[in-house]
Every structure is written in structure tokens, then in C-alpha cells.
Design a protein around this motif. Sequence first.
Motif, short mmCIF file in Angstrom:
data_model
loop_
_atom_site.label_atom_id
_atom_site.label_comp_id
_atom_site.label_asym_id
_atom_site.label_seq_id
_atom_site.Cartn_x
_atom_site.Cartn_y
_atom_site.Cartn_z
N ALA A 96 123.48 35.66 113.57
CA ALA A 96 124.92 35.50 113.35
C ALA A 96 125.48 34.63 114.46
O ALA A 96 124.75 33.95 115.17
CB ALA A 96 125.61 36.87 113.32
N GLY A 97 126.78 34.66 114.59
CA GLY A 97 127.40 33.85 115.63
C GLY A 97 127.90 32.53 115.07
O GLY A 97 127.44 32.07 114.02
N GLY A 100 125.12 30.23 114.78
CA GLY A 100 123.93 30.81 114.18
C GLY A 100 122.78 30.95 115.14
O GLY A 100 121.65 31.18 114.73
N ASN A 101 123.05 30.80 116.41
CA ASN A 101 122.00 30.86 117.40
C ASN A 101 121.91 32.20 118.11
O ASN A 101 121.25 32.31 119.14
CB ASN A 101 122.20 29.76 118.46
CG ASN A 101 121.52 28.46 118.04
OD1 ASN A 101 120.68 28.46 117.17
ND2 ASN A 101 121.91 27.37 118.67
N GLN A 102 122.58 33.19 117.60
CA GLN A 102 122.49 34.52 118.21
C GLN A 102 121.66 35.42 117.31
O GLN A 102 121.93 35.54 116.12
CB GLN A 102 123.88 35.11 118.42
CG GLN A 102 124.66 34.46 119.55
CD GLN A 102 123.95 34.60 120.89
OE1 GLN A 102 123.27 35.57 121.16
NE2 GLN A 102 124.10 33.57 121.72
N PHE A 103 120.66 36.02 117.89
CA PHE A 103 119.77 36.91 117.17
C PHE A 103 119.86 38.30 117.78
O PHE A 103 119.80 38.45 118.99
CB PHE A 103 118.32 36.41 117.26
CG PHE A 103 118.10 35.09 116.57
CD1 PHE A 103 118.39 33.90 117.21
CD2 PHE A 103 117.60 35.05 115.28
CE1 PHE A 103 118.19 32.68 116.57
CE2 PHE A 103 117.40 33.84 114.63
CZ PHE A 103 117.70 32.66 115.28
N TYR B 35 112.23 35.56 124.32
CA TYR B 35 112.73 36.91 124.18
C TYR B 35 112.08 37.81 125.24
O TYR B 35 110.95 37.59 125.64
CB TYR B 35 112.36 37.50 122.81
CG TYR B 35 113.15 37.03 121.65
CD1 TYR B 35 112.75 35.91 120.92
CD2 TYR B 35 114.29 37.71 121.24
CE1 TYR B 35 113.47 35.49 119.81
CE2 TYR B 35 115.01 37.29 120.13
CZ TYR B 35 114.60 36.19 119.42
OH TYR B 35 115.31 35.77 118.34
N LEU B 45 117.30 38.36 123.23
CA LEU B 45 117.19 36.91 123.23
C LEU B 45 117.62 36.38 124.59
O LEU B 45 118.70 36.70 125.07
CB LEU B 45 118.07 36.32 122.13
CG LEU B 45 118.08 34.80 122.00
CD1 LEU B 45 116.71 34.27 121.63
CD2 LEU B 45 119.12 34.37 120.97
N VAL B 48 117.56 29.70 124.03
CA VAL B 48 117.32 28.98 122.79
C VAL B 48 117.31 27.49 123.08
O VAL B 48 118.20 26.99 123.78
CB VAL B 48 118.41 29.27 121.73
CG1 VAL B 48 118.12 28.50 120.44
CG2 VAL B 48 118.52 30.76 121.45
N GLU B 56 121.49 28.04 124.11
CA GLU B 56 121.94 29.39 124.41
C GLU B 56 121.27 29.88 125.69
O GLU B 56 120.09 29.65 125.91
CB GLU B 56 121.60 30.37 123.28
CG GLU B 56 122.23 30.07 121.94
CD GLU B 56 123.73 30.28 121.90
OE1 GLU B 56 124.39 29.67 121.05
OE2 GLU B 56 124.24 31.06 122.74
N ASN B 58 121.68 33.58 127.37
CA ASN B 58 122.38 34.85 127.22
C ASN B 58 122.47 35.62 128.53
O ASN B 58 121.88 36.69 128.68
CB ASN B 58 121.73 35.69 126.12
CG ASN B 58 122.05 35.14 124.75
OD1 ASN B 58 122.99 34.36 124.58
ND2 ASN B 58 121.28 35.53 123.76
N TRP B 100 120.27 29.13 107.57
CA TRP B 100 119.77 30.08 108.55
C TRP B 100 118.59 30.89 108.04
O TRP B 100 118.18 31.83 108.69
CB TRP B 100 120.87 31.07 108.93
CG TRP B 100 122.01 30.45 109.65
CD1 TRP B 100 122.10 29.15 110.07
CD2 TRP B 100 123.20 31.08 110.05
NE1 TRP B 100 123.31 28.96 110.69
CE2 TRP B 100 124.00 30.11 110.69
CE3 TRP B 100 123.67 32.40 109.92
CZ2 TRP B 100 125.25 30.43 111.20
CZ3 TRP B 100 124.91 32.70 110.44
CH2 TRP B 100 125.69 31.72 111.07
#
Lengths: 115, 115
Positions: A96-97, A100-103, B35, B45, B48, B56, B58, B100
Motif C-alpha cells: 500500500a502507500g 506502492g512501495n510500502q510492504f 527486510y 521493510l 527499497v 524508501e 523506513n 502492484w
Amino acid sequence: AQKITQTQPGMFVQEKEAVTLDCTYDTSDPSYGLFWYKQPSSGEMIFLIYQGSYDQQNATEGRYSLNFQKARKSANLVISASQLGDSAMYFCAMRAGRTGNQFYFGTGTSLTVIP
Amino acid sequence: ETGVTQTPRHLVMGMTNKKSLKCEQHLGHNAMYWYKQSAKKPLELMFVYNFKEQTENNSVPSRFSPECPNSSHLFLHLHTLQPEDSALYLCASSQEGSYWYNEQFFGPGTRLTVL
């Protein structure tokens, strides 16, 4: 908040029986994807099945099917005709996000198939 | 080699050491991920990369430093780690496009122990 919840730490199923692994998700994004992965004791994560938020029909892949109930925000995995090799950890995940790069992954369910 | 490979598979290091984890994907994908999997916690995560560009991060501590020299290789440089950083570090790749639904393919992981 974006979140995946798997409430079953461990499950047992008789060989050749069907089993349902529960997954609920939380997101405010209109577009998202839901995935199930299998992790055997070897550690490698294996993709099983995918469901998109706009998909009208439940996804199926061989013995795996995903029971997608959008209003309830649930995406349960159904494994039919369980086999001994299905014993593993199973993870529900959401993508999502804005980009779309958040898992997001759940804590997993350990499935044991009993002969 | 096929799929996603990771080296080393096991690593023990002291808090003052510097080490690197390597990931290589042989699938022609354009995105790669790091990860962290700790016991009884959801998969987290960390980083990215899309087309070699980091998209990304995080909120990962600076003692973890990723490097992506090309679309096939991903490194995670480690320095002055803490014992709580002990975990299974998984690398994944995917082919990103307009949708996605492309699943991630995972490597077998590196089991890291920080003494």
C-alpha cells in the motif's frame, strides 16, 4: 495505520483436509494488494497468491485460494487437500502507500500438517 | 545461479566489526529490497531500490548502510551493530511496472548474530 493482523500463531490440520488461515488488514488507501507467502524451515519466503483491492473475484492458485472480504478487511488463505509439505510458516502481507512501495507483513501462522 | 542469492548465509560479528551482506538477483528485475525478520515480530521493510535508486528508507539506523551498484546487486553494509540487530536479513526483488501485482521473490536470508 497500515497494519496486517494474523491472530493464529499455530494451526494443525489433518493431511488431505482443508484449512483456513486468517488475515485482517487495515489501510485507508483505496489501492492496495494482498499477498500470502510460505516460509519453510529453510527460511526462504515463497509467494503463494495475490489479491488486488479492485479484483472482483477471489484469487485461486492450484490448492490455494484467497477468501477476500473487502468490507470486513479480511483476506483469508484457504489450503485445500493439505499435504505434509505444507507444514511451514505462512505470512499475510499488504502492499500500500502512495507510491506502492510500502510492504506490511503479519506475524505469521505456523501450520503443521498431521499424517 | 537462479533466483535470488544471498551471502553469507550465516554471520557472527562483534559490535565493533564492519561487515557486508550481499544479495544478487538473476531474474532481470528492476527493484530490490532489504527486510529484517526478528523472532515473533512482523517482517520489517528496511530499504527499497527501484532502478538502482533508493526510494524508501523506513527509519533504519545509520549503522545499516545500503548500496545498490546495479539492478542485480544489493549490499547491506553493517558497522557498530547492537545485539538487538541479531535477526534474519532477507533480500527480495520484483519487476515493477504500472501495477502492484508483481510478487516479490526472496532470497534464503542471512542469519546475523551480533555478540
